[in-house]
Design a protein around this motif. Structure first.
Motif, short mmCIF file in Angstrom:
data_model
loop_
_atom_site.label_atom_id
_atom_site.label_comp_id
_atom_site.label_asym_id
_atom_site.label_seq_id
_atom_site.Cartn_x
_atom_site.Cartn_y
_atom_site.Cartn_z
N LEU A 31 0.74 -1.21 -0.02
CA LEU A 31 -0.05 -0.04 -0.13
C LEU A 31 0.81 1.33 0.08
CD1 LEU A 31 -2.80 1.42 0.66
CD2 LEU A 31 -2.21 1.10 3.00
N CYS A 32 1.57 1.41 0.83
CA CYS A 32 2.47 2.66 1.11
C CYS A 32 3.63 2.54 -0.22
CB CYS A 32 3.61 2.39 2.21
SG CYS A 32 2.51 2.52 3.82
N ALA A 33 3.91 1.45 -0.71
CA ALA A 33 4.81 1.74 -1.90
C ALA A 33 4.19 2.25 -3.01
CB ALA A 33 5.36 0.30 -2.37
N ALA A 34 2.96 1.82 -3.31
CA ALA A 34 2.02 2.22 -4.41
C ALA A 34 1.54 3.58 -4.12
CB ALA A 34 0.68 1.37 -4.50
N GLY A 69 8.81 -8.60 -5.54
CA GLY A 69 9.60 -8.00 -4.85
C GLY A 69 9.91 -6.46 -4.99
N SER A 70 8.85 -5.70 -5.11
CA SER A 70 9.12 -4.58 -5.37
C SER A 70 8.16 -3.66 -4.66
CB SER A 70 8.91 -3.99 -6.66
OG SER A 70 9.14 -2.44 -6.83
N PRO A 71 8.50 -3.16 -3.08
CA PRO A 71 9.52 -3.54 -2.33
C PRO A 71 10.00 -4.84 -2.01
CG PRO A 71 8.29 -1.95 -1.18
CD PRO A 71 7.52 -2.76 -2.36
N HIS A 72 11.27 -5.22 -1.88
CA HIS A 72 11.77 -6.50 -1.34
C HIS A 72 10.74 -7.34 -0.82
CE1 HIS A 72 16.27 -5.36 -1.31
NE2 HIS A 72 15.83 -5.57 -2.53
N ALA A 73 10.68 -8.68 -1.18
CA ALA A 73 9.74 -9.54 -0.93
C ALA A 73 10.11 -10.03 0.53
CB ALA A 73 9.64 -10.99 -1.81
N GLY A 123 1.85 -2.40 -6.93
CA GLY A 123 1.43 -1.34 -7.74
C GLY A 123 2.47 -0.58 -8.15
N LYS A 124 3.64 -0.46 -7.15
CA LYS A 124 4.67 0.57 -7.57
C LYS A 124 5.35 0.24 -8.88
CE LYS A 124 9.34 1.21 -6.04
NZ LYS A 124 10.24 1.01 -4.85
#
Length: 211
Positions: free
Chosen positions: A30-33, A90-94, A171-172
């Motif tokens: 959520l935060c990455a997207a 893994g985006s962010p890292h898994a 999502g990122k």
């Protein structure tokens, strides 16, 4: 992703998510997207972040994200064709939990012919996955696990040159991937990524929760 578009320069409070008891991995995604479409440094989630109630100012602006907007965003992040040649996790890292879920979903099966599966992890996660056998299970299924790399910095030849369409649960990366890689992108859940890996296809129909 949509919350970031609606709050490009202010810290929002997101409501309506706590009923599903979001996991740490859910919140990470959520935060990455959110960070792809907003310049705000953080966000609050009702029922999750300790300061959420304090952030709920009566005079604050309010915006609603409806099902139609979610469907439109899904289509925007799924402009690629049905045939998939690369599954990118893994985006962010898994996390270790995501690695376990991927290994369980594959169940020892290898990806379909012509499909590569690549997972990026932190070195501590890699060590933990190796110690408990998860790394071995992933590698036995033909999964490539890369430590300390971000998908947003991966280029050829690490990025498979023959891959034309990428499936991701991020999502990122669904946002940045087309511009960074020059490939078409498909976006879905980890389970949908597993299905794409095993079949080489990702149906261009709305997921059940949106249809």
């Amino acid at each position: 992703y949509l919350a970031g578009e609606k709050s490009p320069d202010r810290i929002p409070l997101l409501r309506g998510l706590s009923k599903g008891a979001p996991s740490r991995d859910d919140l990470k995604a959520l935060c990455a997207a959110f960070g792809t479409t907003s310049a705000a440094p953080m966000l609050h989630v009702e029922g999750v972040t300790p300061e959420a109630e304090e952030a709920a100012a009566p005079e604050a602006d309010r915006a609603t994200i409806g099902r139609a907007e979610m469907a439109a965003a899904w289509r925007h992040l799924n402009e690629g064709p049905e045939v998939v040649e690369l599954v990118a996790i893994g985006s962010p890292h898994a996390s270790l939990e995501e690695c376990r879920a991927l290994a369980a979903g594959l169940g020892g099966r290898s990806p379909a012919a012509g499909v590569a599966v690549i997972v990026t992890v932190g070195r501590d996660t890699l060590a933990a996955a190796e110690a408990e056998g998860t790394l071995g299970r992933l590698r036995a299924s033909g999964v490539q696990v890369l430590p300390d790399l971000c998908w947003c910095s991966i280029s050829e030849p690490v990025f498979p040159p023959g891959a034309r369409t990428v499936m991701t649960n991020s999502g990122k990366y669904a946002h940045y991937g087309p511009g960074l890689s020059g490939r078409k992108v498909r976006f879905g859940s980890l389970a949908e990524c597993v299905a794409a890996a095993l079949t080489g296809r990702a149906a261009r129909v709305l997921p059940a929760w949106l249809s």
